[in-house]
Write an enzyme that holds these catalytic residues in place. Structure first.
Site, PDB file in Angstrom:
ATOM      1  N   HIS A 103     -10.534  -4.981  -3.453  1.00 24.35           N
ATOM      2  CA  HIS A 103      -8.983  -5.125  -2.935  1.00 24.35           C
ATOM      3  C   HIS A 103      -8.983  -6.062  -0.812  1.00 24.35           C
ATOM      4  O   HIS A 103     -10.036  -5.043  -0.679  1.00 24.35           O
ATOM      5  CB  HIS A 103      -8.136  -3.671  -2.569  1.00 24.35           C
ATOM      6  N   ASP A 136       0.589  -1.297   0.353  1.00 29.55           N
ATOM      7  CA  ASP A 136       0.034  -0.220  -0.416  1.00 29.55           C
ATOM      8  C   ASP A 136       0.859   1.416   0.247  1.00 29.55           C
ATOM      9  O   ASP A 136       1.899   1.482   1.085  1.00 29.55           O
ATOM     10  CB  ASP A 136      -0.675  -0.228   1.394  1.00 29.55           C
ATOM     11  N   ILE A 137      -0.319   2.287  -0.718  1.00 30.42           N
ATOM     12  CA  ILE A 137       0.981   3.586  -0.879  1.00 30.42           C
ATOM     13  C   ILE A 137       0.844   4.158   0.111  1.00 30.42           C
ATOM     14  O   ILE A 137       1.767   5.451   0.568  1.00 30.42           O
ATOM     15  CB  ILE A 137       0.884   4.356  -2.262  1.00 30.42           C
ATOM     16  N   HIS A 140      -7.244  -5.766   2.300  1.00 27.13           N
ATOM     17  CA  HIS A 140      -6.056  -5.333   2.972  1.00 27.13           C
ATOM     18  C   HIS A 140      -5.534  -5.958   3.670  1.00 27.13           C
ATOM     19  O   HIS A 140      -6.225  -7.219   4.724  1.00 27.13           O
ATOM     20  CB  HIS A 140      -6.687  -4.003   3.480  1.00 27.13           C
ATOM     21  N   ASN A 162     -13.052  -2.829   2.459  1.00 26.60           N
ATOM     22  CA  ASN A 162     -14.233  -1.960   2.044  1.00 26.60           C
ATOM     23  C   ASN A 162     -15.106  -2.122   1.571  1.00 26.60           C
ATOM     24  O   ASN A 162     -14.045  -1.854   0.266  1.00 26.60           O
ATOM     25  CB  ASN A 162     -13.295  -0.894   2.463  1.00 26.60           C
ATOM     26  N   VAL A 187     -10.923   3.314  -3.503  1.00 22.42           N
ATOM     27  CA  VAL A 187      -9.801   2.605  -5.123  1.00 22.42           C
ATOM     28  C   VAL A 187     -11.377   1.368  -5.825  1.00 22.42           C
ATOM     29  O   VAL A 187     -12.140   0.431  -4.213  1.00 22.42           O
ATOM     30  CB  VAL A 187      -8.863   2.088  -5.032  1.00 22.42           C
TER      31      VAL A 187
HETATM   32  P1  DGP Z   1      -9.229   1.647   0.199  1.00 25.14           P
HETATM   33  O1  DGP Z   1      -9.783   3.070   1.508  1.00 25.14           O
HETATM   34  O2  DGP Z   1      -9.956   0.536   1.072  1.00 25.14           O
HETATM   35  O3  DGP Z   1      -9.973   1.942  -0.825  1.00 25.14           O
HETATM   36  O4  DGP Z   1      -7.963   1.269   0.076  1.00 25.14           O
HETATM   37  C1  DGP Z   1      -7.371   2.508  -1.065  1.00 25.14           C
HETATM   38  C2  DGP Z   1      -5.865   1.389  -0.505  1.00 25.14           C
HETATM   39  O5  DGP Z   1      -5.268   2.090  -1.750  1.00 25.14           O
HETATM   40  C3  DGP Z   1      -5.831   2.829   0.348  1.00 25.14           C
HETATM   41  O6  DGP Z   1      -4.721   1.962   1.407  1.00 25.14           O
HETATM   42  C4  DGP Z   1      -4.286   3.556  -0.629  1.00 25.14           C
HETATM   43  C5  DGP Z   1      -3.837   2.379  -1.676  1.00 25.14           C
HETATM   44  N1  DGP Z   1      -4.009   3.013  -2.978  1.00 25.14           N
HETATM   45  C6  DGP Z   1      -4.012   3.838  -3.335  1.00 25.14           C
HETATM   46  N2  DGP Z   1      -3.462   4.693  -4.556  1.00 25.14           N
HETATM   47  C7  DGP Z   1      -2.737   3.436  -4.652  1.00 25.14           C
HETATM   48  C8  DGP Z   1      -1.410   3.827  -5.451  1.00 25.14           C
HETATM   49  O7  DGP Z   1      -1.446   4.107  -6.974  1.00 25.14           O
HETATM   50  N3  DGP Z   1      -0.435   2.335  -4.960  1.00 25.14           N
HETATM   51  C9  DGP Z   1      -0.685   1.944  -3.902  1.00 25.14           C
HETATM   52  N4  DGP Z   1       0.500   1.238  -3.691  1.00 25.14           N
HETATM   53  N5  DGP Z   1      -1.293   1.998  -3.229  1.00 25.14           N
HETATM   54  C10 DGP Z   1      -2.496   2.659  -3.344  1.00 25.14           C
END
Ligand code: DGP
Length: 114
Positions: A100, A30-31, A102, A87, A96
């Site tokens: 996904h 996760d970023i 986590h 989520n 997003v």
């Molecule tokens: P959610 O809130 O459940 O939709 O989590 C989305 C997650 O995705 C959040 O923890 C940050 C991660 N995220 C968003 N954009 C990117 C990206 O471009 N790269 C990576 N590695 N993670 C991302």
């Protein structure tokens, strides 16, 4: 989906630290990590959210969980413990819209679930 960030990561169009990939799923760090280990496990097939999954998707979504289990062992957090979160929509904080899972671990969790 052309405008989906996670589809672009799967396609290699956006860089990510990919830790696992197979025909069905991709996993990357996760970023914005919320724990020392924070990995996102996603299906290679685009599905917006749990609201959009069908019975036919059950093996695919199950595969995300067995992948999470393997990654937890690989990351050394299987015995200590880990949290899996998926989520769905705004009230849960989904940002997003590509399903996904986590995988969070590496420290004792203090926050309540909701
Ligand atoms: P959610 O809130 O459940 O939709 O989590 C989305 C997650 O995705 C959040 O923890 C940050 C991660 N995220 C968003 N954009 C990117 C990206 O471009 N790269 C990576 N590695 N993670 C991302």
């Amino acid at each position: 989906m052309t405008d989906c960030i996670f589809c672009k990561i799967i396609a290699g169009e956006i860089p990510a630290t990919i830790v696992y990939r197979d025909e069905q799923a991709t996993a990357f760090r996760d970023i914005n990590p919320a724990a020392p280990i924070h990995i996102l496990i996603i299906p290679n097939k685009h599905i917006d959210s749990v609201n959009m999954m069908t019975v036919d998707d059950e093996p695919l979504i199950g595969h995300l969980f067995t992948t999470a289990k393997a990654l937890a062992a690989q990351e050394g957090i299987a015995n200590g413990g880990f949290r899996l979160i998926m989520n769905t929509n705004a009230d849960a904080g989904q940002t997003v819209f590509h399903i996904h899972l986590h995988l969070l671990g590496g420290s004792r969790m203090k926050n309540p679930m909701g």
